[in-house]
Motif scaffolding. Structure first.
Motif, PDB file in Angstrom:
ATOM      1  N   PRO A  72     -18.866  60.404 -17.712  1.00  0.00           N
ATOM      2  CA  PRO A  72     -19.674  59.372 -17.062  1.00  0.00           C
ATOM      3  C   PRO A  72     -19.156  59.074 -15.657  1.00  0.00           C
ATOM      4  CG  PRO A  72     -19.069  58.715 -19.290  1.00  0.00           C
ATOM      5  CD  PRO A  72     -18.257  59.929 -18.976  1.00  0.00           C
ATOM      6  N   PRO A  73     -20.022  58.615 -14.745  1.00  0.00           N
ATOM      7  CA  PRO A  73     -19.613  58.337 -13.363  1.00  0.00           C
ATOM      8  C   PRO A  73     -18.407  57.407 -13.255  1.00  0.00           C
ATOM      9  CG  PRO A  73     -21.989  58.230 -13.563  1.00  0.00           C
ATOM     10  CD  PRO A  73     -21.465  58.394 -14.952  1.00  0.00           C
ATOM     11  N   GLU A  74     -18.357  56.369 -14.114  1.00  0.00           N
ATOM     12  CA  GLU A  74     -17.220  55.445 -14.028  1.00  0.00           C
ATOM     13  C   GLU A  74     -15.930  56.122 -14.449  1.00  0.00           C
ATOM     14  OE1 GLU A  74     -19.472  54.656 -17.926  1.00  0.00           O
ATOM     15  OE2 GLU A  74     -19.925  55.013 -15.808  1.00  0.00           O
ATOM     16  N   ALA A  75     -15.996  57.020 -15.441  1.00  0.00           N
ATOM     17  CA  ALA A  75     -14.801  57.751 -15.867  1.00  0.00           C
ATOM     18  C   ALA A  75     -14.379  58.746 -14.791  1.00  0.00           C
ATOM     19  CB  ALA A  75     -15.076  58.473 -17.185  1.00  0.00           C
ATOM     20  N   TYR A  76     -15.359  59.400 -14.156  1.00  0.00           N
ATOM     21  CA  TYR A  76     -15.071  60.336 -13.075  1.00  0.00           C
ATOM     22  C   TYR A  76     -14.325  59.616 -11.953  1.00  0.00           C
ATOM     23  CZ  TYR A  76     -15.826  63.840  -9.439  1.00  0.00           C
ATOM     24  OH  TYR A  76     -15.643  64.766  -8.433  1.00  0.00           O
ATOM     25  N   SER A  77     -14.789  58.405 -11.599  1.00  0.00           N
ATOM     26  CA  SER A  77     -14.149  57.636 -10.535  1.00  0.00           C
ATOM     27  C   SER A  77     -12.711  57.275 -10.891  1.00  0.00           C
ATOM     28  CB  SER A  77     -14.949  56.360 -10.248  1.00  0.00           C
ATOM     29  OG  SER A  77     -16.256  56.677  -9.814  1.00  0.00           O
ATOM     30  N   CYS A  78     -12.485  56.954 -12.157  1.00  0.00           N
ATOM     31  CA  CYS A  78     -11.129  56.607 -12.605  1.00  0.00           C
ATOM     32  C   CYS A  78     -10.195  57.807 -12.500  1.00  0.00           C
ATOM     33  CB  CYS A  78     -11.160  56.084 -14.037  1.00  0.00           C
ATOM     34  SG  CYS A  78     -11.929  54.465 -14.233  1.00  0.00           S
ATOM     35  N   VAL A  79     -10.705  58.981 -12.870  1.00  0.00           N
ATOM     36  CA  VAL A  79      -9.886  60.194 -12.769  1.00  0.00           C
ATOM     37  C   VAL A  79      -9.579  60.487 -11.307  1.00  0.00           C
ATOM     38  CG1 VAL A  79      -9.801  62.680 -13.195  1.00  0.00           C
ATOM     39  CG2 VAL A  79     -10.807  61.159 -14.910  1.00  0.00           C
ATOM     40  N   GLU A  80     -10.603  60.440 -10.477  1.00  0.00           N
ATOM     41  CA  GLU A  80     -10.452  60.777  -9.059  1.00  0.00           C
ATOM     42  C   GLU A  80      -9.529  59.807  -8.332  1.00  0.00           C
ATOM     43  OE1 GLU A  80     -13.457  62.216  -5.542  1.00  0.00           O
ATOM     44  OE2 GLU A  80     -13.978  60.399  -6.658  1.00  0.00           O
ATOM     45  N   ALA A  81      -9.499  58.552  -8.779  1.00  0.00           N
ATOM     46  CA  ALA A  81      -8.711  57.525  -8.088  1.00  0.00           C
ATOM     47  C   ALA A  81      -7.212  57.709  -8.265  1.00  0.00           C
ATOM     48  CB  ALA A  81      -9.119  56.141  -8.588  1.00  0.00           C
ATOM     49  N   GLU A  82      -6.796  58.459  -9.272  1.00  0.00           N
ATOM     50  CA  GLU A  82      -5.366  58.651  -9.507  1.00  0.00           C
ATOM     51  C   GLU A  82      -4.752  59.546  -8.432  1.00  0.00           C
ATOM     52  OE1 GLU A  82      -3.573  57.061 -11.572  1.00  0.00           O
ATOM     53  OE2 GLU A  82      -5.179  56.093 -12.707  1.00  0.00           O
ATOM     54  N   ALA A  83      -3.525  59.227  -8.061  1.00  0.00           N
ATOM     55  CA  ALA A  83      -2.877  59.910  -6.934  1.00  0.00           C
ATOM     56  C   ALA A  83      -2.301  61.270  -7.313  1.00  0.00           C
ATOM     57  CB  ALA A  83      -1.779  59.025  -6.354  1.00  0.00           C
ATOM     58  N   THR A  84      -1.969  61.490  -8.585  1.00  0.00           N
ATOM     59  CA  THR A  84      -1.354  62.747  -9.011  1.00  0.00           C
ATOM     60  C   THR A  84      -2.194  63.422 -10.086  1.00  0.00           C
ATOM     61  OG1 THR A  84      -0.005  61.745 -10.756  1.00  0.00           O
ATOM     62  CG2 THR A  84       0.921  61.790  -8.520  1.00  0.00           C
ATOM     63  N   THR A  85      -2.052  64.742 -10.194  1.00  0.00           N
ATOM     64  CA  THR A  85      -2.792  65.473 -11.226  1.00  0.00           C
ATOM     65  C   THR A  85      -2.315  65.087 -12.619  1.00  0.00           C
ATOM     66  OG1 THR A  85      -1.233  67.321 -11.003  1.00  0.00           O
ATOM     67  CG2 THR A  85      -3.254  67.426  -9.710  1.00  0.00           C
ATOM     68  N   LEU A  86      -1.056  64.762 -12.740  1.00  0.00           N
ATOM     69  CA  LEU A  86      -0.530  64.336 -14.041  1.00  0.00           C
ATOM     70  C   LEU A  86      -1.224  63.059 -14.510  1.00  0.00           C
ATOM     71  CD1 LEU A  86       2.997  64.675 -15.349  1.00  0.00           C
ATOM     72  CD2 LEU A  86       2.087  62.350 -15.328  1.00  0.00           C
ATOM     73  N   ALA A  87      -1.365  62.101 -13.593  1.00  0.00           N
ATOM     74  CA  ALA A  87      -2.053  60.850 -13.934  1.00  0.00           C
ATOM     75  C   ALA A  87      -3.527  61.091 -14.202  1.00  0.00           C
ATOM     76  CB  ALA A  87      -1.866  59.832 -12.805  1.00  0.00           C
ATOM     77  N   GLN A  88      -4.135  62.010 -13.449  1.00  0.00           N
ATOM     78  CA  GLN A  88      -5.548  62.337 -13.663  1.00  0.00           C
ATOM     79  C   GLN A  88      -5.770  62.908 -15.061  1.00  0.00           C
ATOM     80  OE1 GLN A  88      -6.250  64.949 -10.344  1.00  0.00           O
ATOM     81  NE2 GLN A  88      -7.086  63.318  -9.052  1.00  0.00           N
ATOM     82  N   MET A  89      -4.847  63.786 -15.492  1.00  0.00           N
ATOM     83  CA  MET A  89      -4.970  64.373 -16.820  1.00  0.00           C
ATOM     84  C   MET A  89      -4.831  63.316 -17.919  1.00  0.00           C
ATOM     85  SD  MET A  89      -5.785  67.523 -17.124  1.00  0.00           S
ATOM     86  CE  MET A  89      -5.191  67.844 -18.787  1.00  0.00           C
TER      87      MET A  89
END
Length: 457
Positions: free
Chosen positions: A404-421
């Motif tokens: 979902p768009p809100e989940a995509y934004s949360c992933v993208e907002a993280e500064a590191t790939t580890l946090a994104q995962m």
């Protein structure tokens, strides 16, 4: 005070049709309209309601003065890489008989701005286009500074694009005449302006007077935005930026640095970017110096521009393309680079151990797996995948509407790939069940075949 009319003509409502509002800025609104006699679309920038009607216009309105200054500066800085002014407008676009509006008639740029394209694509532009943008902005700014003008608000929304994604500088509402050519090395101008994320550290001091080094810093941040395909400091407000930028903080270059060895010319451009945002105004290169770098980099990628334009146009003109397509630059290698580069994988930069793992294996496992098996793989290897997956946003885009768009934004907002995962696992992968995990496995195998091979072996 009247808008300048030299070399331009007055355009009224009777000459226009199909008018519609397409944008709004700090003091102006921009309309798109078709000029009946000329036969093509134009952009009309007018003051917001209440600033310039004959009934309530104040002779010393600062907004009206800015609009007049902008028109004068556009005429003075007219060149291939600066938005062209066709004339002045006087009429009633808002449809109120008691109001007369004044404005600037300009060329209409069909692809909007760098910012609007970034928002539509949700990923960086292909390298050839990114490098051409960097060069064309430098060309426009070189011309501007040669005319003793500074822009004062250089950012993605003020770099406009035509249908072939060629760039022109716009919005000179904050421009001021530089006195450096007349007085000395001290390039003083009228007032502080610009968006705070693109302001240099010295500009946050109350006593600061803008100089052309302001634009050079802004260009450095703009280069980062072009290369990464997004705005810097997405969660930082003015107070935080004002505090941290003078302390030396700059946009994160981790992802860009990973690609420097595989993208011809990227290392030179990143070096230029960092020199432009140097803390010391005196160490920032002039735009003439910038041109030497950007022209050299662009030369290496010219043959890829036509395909890049076609790819981006196709994606922008396709419905829901920003959810279903992968990022353009997940393959750093360009057509101009040698295909014999056997030390660096063309999907990502690998560690020596990972390279050895690929070289020792014949191919990625081709065994047929059910969706349940794929989901089990994703769940059982959660900790390891969080640690080693680097192309998180590319994989997230592959999942399309499953994220979902809100989940995509949360992933993208993280500064590191580890946090994104971690966000991806705690959100879409957790709630989506077998179907989403299986789709994740397929995307993972596409972007990280060496990881799947290692964990599945």
């Amino acid at each position: 005070m009247a808008l300048p009319s030299q070399k331009t003509e007055l355009v009224g409502d009777t000459s226009l049709e199909k008018c519609k509002l397409v944008g709004s800025g700090g003091f102006g609104q921009v309309y798109k309209a078709r000029h009946k006699d000329w036969g093509f679309d134009v952009a009309i920038k007018i003051l917001k309601e209440g600033f310039c009607s004959f009934n309530n216009y104040l002779p010393h309105s600062s907004s009206f003065t800015k609009l007049c200054d902008e028109a004068n500066h556009m005429d003075k800085a007219s060149c291939e890489f600066v938005l062209r002014r066709y004339g002045t407008y006087q009429g009633n676009l808002l449809g109120k008989k008691t109001s007369v509006q004044h404005g600037i008639v300009m060329e209409f740029m069909g692809r909007g701005s760098v910012q609007s394209v970034q928002e539509e694509l949700s990923c960086p532009l292909p390298w050839p286009l990114a490098f051409r943008l960097a060069h064309q902005v430098a060309l426009g700014m070189t011309f501007l500074h040669s005319k003793n003008l500074m822009h004062g608000d250089l950012k993605p929304s003020n770099v406009l694009l035509n249908m072939d994604f060629n760039a022109k500088l716009a919005d000179f509402g904050l421009s001021r005449v530089s006195t450096s050519a007349l007085n000395s090395n001290r390039e003083t101008t009228g007032e502080i302006g610009g968006s705070y994320k693109y302001m240099p550290p010295e500009a946050f001091k109350a006593s600061y007077e803008p100089v052309r080094a302001f634009d050079r810093y802004s260009y450095g941040i703009l280069l980062w935005s072009i290369l990464r395909g997004k705005e810097p400091y997405p969660k930082a407000n003015y107070d935080l930026v004002e505090l941290r930028i003078p302390e030396g903080d700059r946009p994160c270059c981790e992802e860009i640095d990973k690609m420097k060895v595989t993208v011809d010319g990227l290392e030179e451009l990143v070096d230029l970017m960092k020199r432009c945002w140097d803390e010391s105004p005196f160490k920032r290169p002039t735009f003439q110096d910038c041109l030497k770098v950007t022209e050299n980099v662009l030369t290496k990628h010219k043959t890829g521009i036509h395909k890049a334009v076609l790819d981006v146009s196709t994606r922008l003109d396709s419905p829901n393309s920003n959810q279903s397509s992968r990022a353009f630059n997940v393959t750093p290698q360009t057509p101009e680079q040698s295909e014999s580069n056997d030390t660096v994988d063309n999907k990502m930069i690998l560690t020596k151990t990972e390279r050895s793992s690929i070289q020792d294996s014949v191919s990625v496992s081709t065994k047929i797996m059910s969706d349940e098996d794929k989901a089990k793989f994703v769940e059982n290897n959660r900790a390891k995948l969080i640690q080693c997956v680097t192309e998180v946003m590319e994989i997230t885009e592959e999942l399309g509407d499953m994220v979902p768009p809100e989940a995509y934004s949360c992933v993208e907002a993280e500064a590191t790939t580890l946090a994104q995962m971690r966000v991806l696992y705690s959100g879409p992968l957790r709630s989506g069940g077998v179907v989403v995990k299986a789709a994740f496995y397929d995307a993972l195998k596409k972007h990280h075949p060496e990881v799947v091979e290692r964990l599945d072996g």
